[in-house]
Design a protein around this motif. Structure first.
Motif, PDB file in Angstrom:
ATOM      1  N   ALA B 123       0.831  -0.732  -0.108  1.00  0.00           N
ATOM      2  CA  ALA B 123      -0.028  -0.260  -0.037  1.00  0.00           C
ATOM      3  C   ALA B 123       0.752   1.329  -0.528  1.00  0.00           C
ATOM      4  N   GLU B 127      -2.561   6.381  -0.857  1.00  0.00           N
ATOM      5  CA  GLU B 127      -3.658   5.676  -0.228  1.00  0.00           C
ATOM      6  C   GLU B 127      -3.849   5.290   1.029  1.00  0.00           C
ATOM      7  N   ILE B 128      -2.765   4.899   2.060  1.00  0.00           N
ATOM      8  CA  ILE B 128      -3.460   4.907   3.646  1.00  0.00           C
ATOM      9  C   ILE B 128      -3.989   6.327   3.994  1.00  0.00           C
ATOM     10  N   ALA B 130      -5.342   8.055   2.288  1.00  0.00           N
ATOM     11  CA  ALA B 130      -6.454   8.816   1.247  1.00  0.00           C
ATOM     12  C   ALA B 130      -8.023   7.993   2.585  1.00  0.00           C
ATOM     13  N   TRP B 131      -7.273   6.985   2.495  1.00  0.00           N
ATOM     14  CA  TRP B 131      -8.585   5.816   3.853  1.00  0.00           C
ATOM     15  C   TRP B 131      -8.298   5.609   5.178  1.00  0.00           C
ATOM     16  N   ASP B 132      -7.611   5.882   6.009  1.00  0.00           N
ATOM     17  CA  ASP B 132      -6.715   5.644   7.525  1.00  0.00           C
ATOM     18  C   ASP B 132      -6.702   7.563   7.525  1.00  0.00           C
ATOM     19  N   VAL B 133      -7.812   7.495   8.505  1.00  0.00           N
ATOM     20  CA  VAL B 133      -8.472   8.840   8.358  1.00  0.00           C
ATOM     21  C   VAL B 133      -8.941   8.519   9.434  1.00  0.00           C
ATOM     22  N   ASP B 134      -8.861   7.615  10.265  1.00  0.00           N
ATOM     23  CA  ASP B 134      -9.942   7.164  11.315  1.00  0.00           C
ATOM     24  C   ASP B 134      -8.932   8.212  13.292  1.00  0.00           C
ATOM     25  N   VAL B 136      -8.883   8.424  17.276  1.00  0.00           N
ATOM     26  CA  VAL B 136      -9.162   7.424  17.956  1.00  0.00           C
ATOM     27  C   VAL B 136      -9.269   8.487  19.784  1.00  0.00           C
ATOM     28  N   ARG B 140      -5.619  11.177  18.163  1.00  0.00           N
ATOM     29  CA  ARG B 140      -4.464  10.594  17.235  1.00  0.00           C
ATOM     30  C   ARG B 140      -5.354  10.879  16.201  1.00  0.00           C
ATOM     31  N   ASP B 205     -14.632  11.940  14.297  1.00  0.00           N
ATOM     32  CA  ASP B 205     -14.510  11.144  13.515  1.00  0.00           C
ATOM     33  C   ASP B 205     -15.121  10.428  12.195  1.00  0.00           C
ATOM     34  N   ARG B 209     -15.810  11.736   8.356  1.00  0.00           N
ATOM     35  CA  ARG B 209     -15.681  10.289   7.146  1.00  0.00           C
ATOM     36  C   ARG B 209     -17.405  10.287   6.619  1.00  0.00           C
TER      37      ARG B 209
END
Lengths: 423, 458
Positions: B123, B127-128, B130-134, B136, B140, B205, B209
């Protein structure tokens, strides 16, 4: 031949009702020979449908009322809503995809296999992107599992609400899933970077607008979770997550993320909207229980039930229903006809599936007197399905989710069943 | 059957035996995992009785011949011996069951590859991203940015208020986002971002999203910060000059941050409810305390209609071990039967013509092998039936009609609703000498349906 040609179409349509009555009153009372036997019937004489007529079949028109149904006032919009499996009319254990309940948070999406991507990132040795084709190249498994929405029977916390087992218990389906164990995919990315796996999680999300993210403890992720692409032998239907969904056996349906696009190995639970504001259970004193993932043992009689009245009068009666447990197998189901005073052990259909629906039958005689029908499941941990009162004593009435109470149907002398609560 | 004289007795005996044995093994395994002394014995006795019954049933199925009877007696004897043996071999059965279960598991599981298969590709960072937007708890994952209450009010009015209300109070059935403090212990708790959500990160979050509904993923980071700030303001948790940003995010403590406990069902509930349940005289009497609030009608065109249930619990009997106290025959019950339950079987009241056409299409299957209809229909054994109504009988060019229809053509007879009906009632009577071998349609409504169907092709 010279009659007046003046048909009343409505009258002719109406005559269908008399035909239906004929069915109900025929049978034992009939003295005359049955014309269905003595007269040549069209279907026994002329030819039927050709093989080119129905390339993909739907149920015969006579079964057109056996469909998923929604209850409009439950939600603000059918796009973020739920419908119910017609479990009253099904038998055996496998739910056909076409009538298996749907729950979407932003609607069911059309995602082509060619456009499908699955990312694994986070605490992995090598973040990866898989195509659909890649998924099908890993060793795969087949398992029958039930998928139950945590809110199934949720309306009934406050008392008997909806008259029909489709609506009280229809947020459930049971399918044979084909998929790759999640652990296989995690191993492909490598879990070395995650260190001690005990306190790690995987966070999963879908490709739809809701994304519906959920955190799953690593122990479960490495146990029996599947990344599935077939159900009951065929591709997942759009509404069940085509082309790929997650299967989390025995755990609440919301975690079975559809159109799954990303799996992140992470050191904390994300505490997403779906695992804090929703799918948490509020108790009487206002505190809430979270991470209530497992669906406890539960059962319900599907027939007789409000949508399945007894229409045949006294005599032999098959009482039938479904039992399941997120902890494992169903060991036993007991049935009561008097609201829980006396119980008889039912006969189980196919046994031995774990975290899957088990069919039960009580082959009995009905003398025509009213009944209070109940069923009570026991799983292989020895857990016995609780009564509504037992559940309320522990949790109050506002938990919304995880209502696995014993259900009661009052059946009157005419064989009509109604959803009731009993003392 | 007579082809394989010996196969039947074999099947008759062997299959039931394996079936029952399998059940005993399975049950034995289930019991092995618990410690039910008496129940285990009871269970085995039951199973042995079942084996006995199997033998009896098998005997009934025996052919009359003496030889076969002798064979059966032998098998039956062997069955009895086997049944007796079962009782003394509980431990062995359990052992074997474990082995069987173990094997089954092996078969069901796909091998976990010992090495990586080299599938997929790395990956990319973009790309990461774009999708990894969580985001916590603690914040963070938050991007740079900020947003204040005033901006948030505008953005909220523009993008959120149509569902959630101008003041986050919720419109229609859409979620209420503000208020509800100190209601969580009430009969009807109001669970909002302010009263219920334990982490602020969850709001950021989720909004970032999945909101706005129907336009997910379109908000800028600053817009999201400002919406979250406005929701806090609408919950009276911040002042109107408040600005939320990545730096002050972690400091914000939610009202209900300590309101959640971990799943404690194993300790509190499972310990109580893993017991042998009562089977007889479990209660002295049972009364119905509540009847379904709604009757649910299930219309033929889908969905449901909920109707208030007018019935009262007073009409119902009390149950005891002797059964119901009385058998009510109430008009109300009858009414309900007719109205609510009957609704499941309501006869379709859709457009009667459409229904007739659909019926006609089905009936036309009887005609299809000889008659074509629809676009491009050609003559087959019978003439095509396009533009049938109103056309002269025997008038299709190139079709070899019978003398009956040649005559009808000469007489300029016309196909109409009436003539078609007469013809289809008894073809060979109406058109003596017709080549059509069809016996006709006895039911008037079938003939009407065919007429309506054919009329579509004019």
């Amino acid at each position: 031949m010279d009659y007046l040609f003046k048909p009343s179409r409505r009258a002719l349509l109406g005559s269908g009702a008399f035909a239906a009555l004929g069915i109900a009153t025929g049978g034992a009372l009939a003295r005359d020979p049955d014309p269905l036997i003595t007269e040549l019937q069209d279907w026994a004489s002329i030819t039927g449908a050709g093989v080119d007529e129905t390339p993909y079949g739907l149920p015969i028109s006579f079964e057109s009322d056996v469909v998923r149904r929604n209850v409009e006032w439950l939600t603000a919009s059918p796009i973020s809503s739920i419908n119910f499996t017609p479990i009253h009319a099904l038998d055996g254990t496998i739910t056909p995809q076409g009538c298996a309940f749907e729950r979407h948070h932003s609607g069911a999406i059309e995602l082509r296999k060619e456009d499908y991507r699955l990312m694994i990132n986070g605490l992995v040795d090598k973040p990866l992107v898989f195509s659909y084709e890649d998924i099908e190249r890993f060793p795969r498994e087949n398992h029958v599992y039930f998928c139950e929405c945590a809110a199934n029977t949720g309306m009934e916390w406050a008392g008997a609400q909806l008259n029909g087992v489709q609506f009280t218990h229809g947020m459930i389906h049971n399918m044979e899933y084909t998929g790759v164990p999640l652990r296989t995919l995690l191993n492909e990315a490598g879990l070395g970077a995650a260190g001690d796996l005990k306190d790690k999680w995987v966070y999963v999300e879908g490709a739809d607008a809701s994304s519906n993210g959920r955190s799953i403890p690593m122990e479960k992720a490495l146990d029996d979770v599947l990344v599935a692409f077939k159900a009951n032998g065929e591709a997942l239907r759009m509404e069940h997550g085509y082309p790929v969904r997650l299967v989390v056996p025995g755990w609440e349906g919301n975690m079975w993320v559809k159109w799954i696009r990303r799996i992140e190995v992470i050191d904390v639970a994300v505490e997403s909207r779906e695992e804090t504001s929703k799918y948490t259970d509020v108790y009487e004193d206002g505190t809430a229980r979270k991470w209530t993932w497992v669906m406890d043992a539960k059962s319900v009689i599907t027939s007789p039930s409000p949508q399945m009245p007894i229409s045949h009068g006294n005599g032999p009666l098959v009482i039938s229903g479904l039992a399941w447990s997120g902890h494992g197998q169903i060991r036993r189901v007991d049935v009561s006809k008097d609201g829980g005073i006396t119980w008889e052990t039912a006969r189980l259909g196919k046994q031995g599936d774990t975290k899957a629906l088990t069919r039960f039958y009580l082959d009995t005689e009905w003398d025509g007197s009213p009944m209070l029908l109940q069923s009570r499941a026991m799983d292989d941990t020895g857990y016995v399905q609780p009564t509504k009162d037992q559940l309320r004593e522990m949790r109050g009435e506002n938990a919304v989710y995880h209502n696995n109470c014993i259900q009661t149907w009052y059946v009157n002398a005419e064989g009509v069943a109604e959803n009731v609560e009993v003392s | 059957m007579s082809k394989f004289p010996n196969s039947r007795p074999m099947k008759t005996f062997i299959l039931p035996t394996f079936g029952v044995l399998g059940f005993v093994i399975g049950s034995g395994y289930a019991l092995a995992k618990t410690n039910y002394g008496d129940r285990k014995i009871g269970f085995l006795e039951e199973q042995i009785a079942k084996v006995g019954t199997g033998v009896q049933q098998a005997k009934l199925l025996l052919p009359a011949e003496a030889e076969k009877r002798a064979t059966a007696a032998k098998v039956a004897e062997a069955e009895s011996a086997r049944a007796a043996e079962l009782e003394t071999q509980v431990a062995q059965i359990q052992e074997r069951a474990r082995a069987v279960t173990g094997r089954q598991k092996k078969v069901a599981s796909a091998p976990t590859p010992g090495k990586k298969l080299g599938l997929g590709r790395t990956a990319l960072t973009e790309e990461i991203a774009a999708w990894d937007v969580d985001v916590v708890p603690g914040g963070r994952g938050l991007p740079d940015g900020s947003g204040d209450v005033a901006t948030g009010e505008e953005v909220f009015a523009d993008k959120c208020a149509s569902c959630h209300g101008d003041f986050a109070e919720g419109a229609d059935n859409w979620p209420v986002l503000a208020g509800g403090f100190d209601t969580l212990g009430d009969a009807d708790p109001v669970k909002t971002v302010g009263s219920y959500w334990p982490h602020l990160s969850t709001a950021w979050d989720y909004i970032n999203r999945s909101m706005p509904f129907g336009e997910a993923g379109t908000l800028t980071a600053n817009e999201t910060y400002s919406i979250v700030a406005y929701i806090l303001y609408s919950n009276d948790l911040v002042e109107d000059d408040f600005e939320l940003n990545r730096d002050n995010f972690a400091d914000f403590e939610m009202h209900n941050k300590d309101g959640f406990i971990f799943d404690d069902r194993p300790a509190i509930e499972y310990t109580r409810w893993r017991t042998e349940p009562c089977m007889k005289n479990c209660k002295a009497e049972v009364k119905v305390t509540m009847r379904s609030v709604f009757l649910v009608e299930t219309p033929a065109d889908g969905g449901t209609e909920s109707v208030m249930n007018p019935a009262s619990i007073d009409d119902l009997p009390t149950f005891s071990a002797d059964g119901p106290s009385f058998v009510p025959v109430s008009a109300q019950d009858m009414d309900r039967q007719n109205n609510a339950v009957g609704a499941a079987q309501v006869i379709e009241e859709t457009d009667p013509d459409a229904q007739l056409i659909a019926t006609g299409k089905k009936i036309f299957r009887k005609c299809k092998s000889c008659h074509a209809v629809g676009e491009g229909a050609k003559n087959k054994a019978g003439p095509h039936l396009n533009n049938l109504i109103g056309r002269r009988m025997g008038s299709i060019e190139g079709f070899k009609y019978s003398s009956a229809f040649k005559l009808a053509s000469k007489e300029e007879r016309i196909w109409s609703e009436a003539t078609l009906d007469k013809f289809l009632t008894e073809p060979k009577v109406y058109a003596k000498g017709t080549k059509m071998s069809f016996r006709g349609l006895k039911k008037e409504k079938d003939r009407i349906a065919i007429y309506e169907y054919l009329r579509q092709f004019e």
